[in-house]
Design an enzyme around this catalytic site. Structure first.
Site, PDB file in Angstrom:
ATOM      1  N   GLU B 305       0.823  -1.271  -0.083  1.00  0.00           N
ATOM      2  CA  GLU B 305       0.098  -0.095   0.033  1.00  0.00           C
ATOM      3  C   GLU B 305       0.979   1.247   0.008  1.00  0.00           C
ATOM      4  OE1 GLU B 305      -4.167  -1.287   2.041  1.00  0.00           O
ATOM      5  OE2 GLU B 305      -2.575  -0.553   3.458  1.00  0.00           O
ATOM      6  N   ASP B 399      -8.655  -8.753   5.052  1.00  0.00           N
ATOM      7  CA  ASP B 399      -8.387  -7.534   5.762  1.00  0.00           C
ATOM      8  C   ASP B 399      -9.504  -7.643   7.030  1.00  0.00           C
ATOM      9  OD1 ASP B 399      -7.018  -5.430   6.792  1.00  0.00           O
ATOM     10  OD2 ASP B 399      -7.654  -4.015   5.445  1.00  0.00           O
ATOM     11  N   GLU B 427     -12.509  -1.611  12.507  1.00  0.00           N
ATOM     12  CA  GLU B 427     -12.349  -0.741  11.012  1.00  0.00           C
ATOM     13  C   GLU B 427     -13.661  -1.445  10.311  1.00  0.00           C
ATOM     14  OE1 GLU B 427      -8.718  -1.472   9.046  1.00  0.00           O
ATOM     15  OE2 GLU B 427      -9.539  -0.435   7.118  1.00  0.00           O
TER      16      GLU B 427
END
Lengths: 737, 737
Positions: B305, B399, B427
């Protein structure tokens, strides 16, 4: 291990399941130690009767139950009858018929004032809190609880208290992403993401704390505004806060971004004389008042530091303010239009500010002295504003420095109500880690005489509206509140918040008295300790003046973060963002000549005021370098040269902090360990940073004076280059960098 | 007013001077109500003697004094002699000579284990906490206090407890400006600006809380790293934290930005095989260990990323990890090298993801299925890492979704110690406002069988090192801690932090048992209420799976902020950042074909695991859409079609939340008003957002299935366009936007 054993009793205190985290502020309501006093309070106030029903009266009753239970150890009872009641709360409109014998001069109490009195009903002594309004009763309730918290006698209590200023407001420079511009106590307590569905207990406690000191308005958002807060989704969040605050008499206000009609309204212009723009604001105001019927109004920063405004369309500040005033006026709202503007024509002068040269080209810039600009722009508009507009003026002409002369605008706009803007958050006073009690600063400003209508035309009288007979009056304090558990990061930051509220209510109150009652409520009743802490607080403001900007120096801090010393700053984006613009150090001397031979900013004051400052030999030395460029050899009243006096003042600043440290250390057995240790660490930071200021400034100015440090002034422990090389990253309140 | 009167007793509880703000976490130590139990505890533990001197033993004694004083109402005494003592704390090395009769199998306790035992010394019953190390004694102390807090009998207590995993670590994704990536509980508790001079009490309480559940390491900084934390000024701040944490056995770690030698070191390259780079890191490590002799080591996100890494220089992850391992290895440090990498070659496909078309071009991208990439990159490096390197693997291949199959890397790198990475911060699980107790998720992963060495090769055994006989072992939890007064924003977020610590110590512990003991310490001992709350917690994880991503759906949340539903997301910057990449909805059906006819990610698992999932008719339906693209008409085990089952699951998710609401509402008289009201509001938000998810996803998927909602599923109250039009601004943890 031996040491550990000795410390055990202390450890016990420290580690009580509930540590002293400072969250409760001055509303602690801890049990009074004196048993006789406890029971006397308890006996007198045991049976409560509240006449009338409203969320505000319910809040008053709740506070009494909590406060009296905590302070006396006895839960008060709610009285069913007037006969049984010993503490009666009512308004002019709910006063029970049986109490016809009790007369109150309601006319004198106004909207927010209250009366606490003792009386006899059929031979029974009762205590009464009354007012014209429910909020007045709540203010009286907090006052009564304060008398108990400060352990005053209340057997024959008689208090009439009426606020001098109508709108007593906090300004939050809080952004929608929860960062706070110039915030040093964590992040915004407004959690926009979880609003409107989640009402944090903090919102209620914030409102309670403000009500307890008479603050009745809060601007939720940064003056460097984001138009998004005016979109419907955000207005629903604002409404949720307004609903939570309402019982405590706290009105919400928002900042209005002048370009909102373009940014969120889809219009092509934000010209205040354009009817589509006027309609847009009118509809926006209607939408807001539909949700929040008691919405306070808008605070506006326009055409200043990059913000859009009416001048963008060749209109005046009055044109802009009046358009917004019309939009909210039909609903009873007000506009607070900030006078903090300075000329955008003063642009970057790339190589002009070389601190190693005499700044020969500075006189050109001095002609556009930033000091003079708000006065120049606003006095000519006097009389042109709508009745519901206040012009909000920072206390000084530059920007919340440790000491400034008062802004010459005060007294200079007789037809316009002026609001005072103080800065509670300590952008230029050591930020979150210095102990600086600001009430003396506020008092110095409020008591200053403008001579606008002759002697005695104090700023307090300008602000409270009495000088020019304005019924609209307001005062604003830029909040020092954030998400830290104790609200203000430094425990003594709470004192400035407290004092601001008290002075907004009564500008004639005494800074030392306020300090003393805050200490009693916050720390201890032990008389010697109260005295010691109060003395520390009262000395603290002069200390920060001395170790940062003595004798009238100003605006010589680090760039951007405004943290730490930066007298050498000469490369900021605008001329008047540079330290060298303000101190004008050269081989001859120091200071900004604002007399007739210089920028002549002094001419903006009345002759009586000018007389105090115009002659460098007689000028009040607290303001000397604000108005005069004087020789390093200049004879000060002490008999010293300017250079020696300057050095001595910097040293005195450091010395005062060290005395504060010694004072605090003497209180170890009196203060709870958590807060004792906390303040001890913070004072140690303050002492270190005071030395940083002293060393940096003296080394830097010495390159001009070329004179030695006088005896008694400690030599710096690093070189000037070292101090200049310090880089401050991620300074709070200044954005990420 | 009548209502108010009825509420008065309640009001009293609410407004106690110390409200229940949640700051104390599970270490409340409130007085036990049962007087007999109180005095039995007090009698047994009244005289404390600690053998040995260290900050850690002092912390244990301090905690005992605080805990016993609070719980029993009696302050324990420090005993001068062994004869008098009733509670003895010592290590193998300080065991007093008189106690030769007491034998402990110290060899079995290892570095961190402890033994609590009751014994008789000369006819006197004593309680003993012992261990090989001071920190073991502290862990035993917290365990004993937990027995009291959960009101267990301790007359004959015999406990031997040894952690399964060596390094039990929190990962803070905290930035130097105090924002937290994916943080939903305010801002970072690390106040870098006031460090090193100001040690916030929060730092100590953070260390205490972690020690109480056996967490022994903390990575202070974000894996998306800032090299500045490695500069000397910041290292001094890190040292101050390390010093504050050390008594509680909590080691500090930092994230290492791979490009630091260039960014702050002035080198031209960060190539790990360049000797100047190697020297730079060695010197940096030496500098760190000079300040912090027990520094833990580095956590590294490289070539993922946008982060720099060894591949930038055509080197392998092993090359990069080994260079850092050598730098810290001489000092005893470790490297945790993250396996969260995915192919940067998968670039933006501008118009590929039109959700109104069948996504014909997706198979190309599927060939580079992100699911497969960590495995592909890392298994080939097995055996190439230094002995002090762990590869840190997220629990699932994508994720931190509400439910993922375990990552195929577990069990697939026999020569490399693998660390587990769980995400405590939610998240993808409702962020700061949903009640989701994650222990069942953690357990599901830890108990999963990789079949790497045949049946019973659970992930727990991979992680604790026992499967492949690694002595180095570690587990990481991405912190859910922030500056909110109660640390985690949602009071139940504390439960996940607590459970993480308990499972890191003992992966075989039971999620329900952990929930129960957390509830008892945090809320109440009332048996029915404990049962009710525990049931809510245990149901909560399946609820979030159902209302967000049932049946194996994954990664269909809103872009960027990852907040709320976004199954329609098809324009994110990379193909595999889009929802449509993952759910593959089309007119035929739904799901990602990862069998041999699709991306064949399934082949990364052992055959026994493949067998569980490879046939869409027998596949564990919790993972169905992770591995299969199945028809809307597909027959589910329930007998329903896929579409009807999908709808039913979404509805069940909402229904479970409503049952949680009803359960919570039944507890009003048991829970303190502040937390009762807080959780009530949060559950209301959760119910609203569960409906938002259900409605958005069903309306969206219905555009493909073209089938009606089955009976019992509530019709959405808005159109799909409405849901798609919702814009989420300033979502916490996602940066300003």
């Amino acid at each position: 291990m031996k040491l550990l054993r000795l410390l055990l009793p202390l450890t016990l205190i420290t580690l009580k399941a509930h540590a002293e985290d400072g969250y409760r502020l001055w509303l602690r309501y801890d049990k009074i130690e004196n048993a006789a006093l406890r029971s006397s309070y308890s006996n007198q106030l045991q049976y409560i009767k509240v006449y009338g029903q409203s969320p505000t009266l319910a809040a008053a009753q709740k506070e009494l139950v909590m406060g009296l239970s905590g302070l006396t150890g006895n839960t008060p009872r709610e009285s069913a009858t007037t006969e049984q009641a010993s503490l009666l709360l009512f308004t002019r409109f709910t006063q029970p018929a049986q109490l016809t014998g009790i007369t109150t001069d309601y006319a004198a109490l106004g909207q927010d004032g209250f009366c606490i009195t003792t009386a006899r009903i059929k031979e029974k002594k009762v205590t009464i809190i009354t007012a014209n309004t429910d909020i007045g009763v709540l203010y009286g309730t907090f006052h009564l609880l304060r008398l108990l918290q400060t352990q005053q006698p209340i057997q024959a209590v008689q208090v009439v208290s009426v606020p001098a200023i109508q709108h007593r407001i906090l300004n939050h420079w809080d952004n929608l992403n929860r960062t706070i511009e110039r915030g040093y106590a964590g992040f915004s307590i407004w959690n926009w993401h979880t609003l409107p569905d989640y009402i944090d207990q903090r919102y209620i406690d914030y409102a309670r704390a403000n009500a307890s000191i008479g603050i009745n308005g809060t601007v939720l958002t940064n003056v460097n505004a984001n138009a998004l807060v005016l979109t419907h989704d955000y207005l629903l969040k604002v409404k949720a806060l307004a609903d939570a605050f309402r019982p405590y008499g706290l009105k919400v206000y928002l900042t209005a971004k002048f370009s909102a009609p373009v940014e969120i309204g889809g219009l092509k212009t934000a010209d205040p004389l354009d009817t589509s723009v006027q309609h847009w604001w009118q509809h926006k105001a209607d939408e807001i008042y539909e949700l929040i019927p008691d919405f306070g109004g808008f605070l506006v920063k326009a055409n200043s530091e990059g913000q859009p405004g009416p001048q963008t369309y060749n209109r005046t500040h009055a044109d802009g303010a009046n358009m917004l005033a019309d939009a909210v006026g039909t609903h009873g709202g007000i506009i607070m239009w900030r006078a903090f503007v300075y000329d955008v024509r003063v642009q970057k002068h790339d190589e002009d500010f070389d601190s190693n040269k005499t700044n020969k080209n500075l006189p050109d810039i001095a002609a556009a002295d930033r000091f003079k600009q708000a006065y120049a722009e606003f006095t000519k508009l006097d009389g042109q504003f709508r009745k519901n507009v206040l012009v909000q003026v920072k206390n000084g002409p530059i920007d919340f420095q440790p000491r400034e002369p008062f802004s010459p605008l005060f007294g200079a706009m007789p037809q316009t109500p002026l609001a005072m803007e103080f800065q509670l958050t300590m952008e230029y006073l050591g930020q979150g880690t210095h102990l600086v009690y600001q009430a003396p600063l506020f008092k110095e400003v409020l008591d200053a005489d403008t001579y606008a209508t002759g002697k005695g035309a104090t700023i307090a009288k300008v602000i409270d509206g009495s000088l020019y007979h304005h019924s609209l009056s307001a005062i604003a304090g830029v909040s020092n509140i954030g998400s830290e558990r104790n609200w203000t990061n430094h425990p003594f930051g709470q004192a400035t918040w407290y004092a601001y509220g008290k002075l907004a209510w009564n500008p004639n109150a005494n800074a030392r008295d306020i300090a003393r009652e805050w200490v009693q409520q916050t720390f201890t009743h032990q008389p010697q300790a109260v005295q010691t802490i109060t003395d520390m607080m009262m000395a603290s403001r002069e200390a920060v003046v001395n170790y940062m900007t003595p004798l009238g120096l100003h605006h010589i801090m680090g760039a951007s973060g405004h943290w730490g010393p930066g007298p050498w700053v000469n490369n900021a984006g605008r001329a008047d963002w540079n330290s060298v613009y303000y101190h004008r150090a050269d081989s001859f001397g120091l200071g900004f000549n604002r007399t007739a031979t210089g920028s002549n900013a002094l001419a903006q004051y009345k002759p009586e005021v000018q007389a105090q400052w115009k002659d460098s030999n007689t000028c009040d030395e607290r303001y000397l370098l604000w108005f005069h460029h004087v020789s390093w050899q200049h004879h000060m009243h002490s008999g010293k040269t300017l250079w020696d006096e300057l050095c001595t003042r910097y040293q005195q600043g450091v010395d005062t902090v060290r005395r504060m440290q010694a004072s605090w250390n003497s209180l170890q057995t009196v203060i709870d360990p958590e807060r004792f240790h906390q303040v001890q660490q913070l004072l140690s930071i303050q002492e270190k940073e005071a030395r940083w200021w002293r060393n940096s400034c003296l080394l830097y100015f010495q390159t001009y004076s070329r004179m030695p440090l006088p005896a008694g002034v400690e030599p710096p422990d690093h070189t000037l280059d070292y101090y200049k090389s310090i880089r401050s990253l991620f300074v709070p309140g200044a954005g990420s960098n």
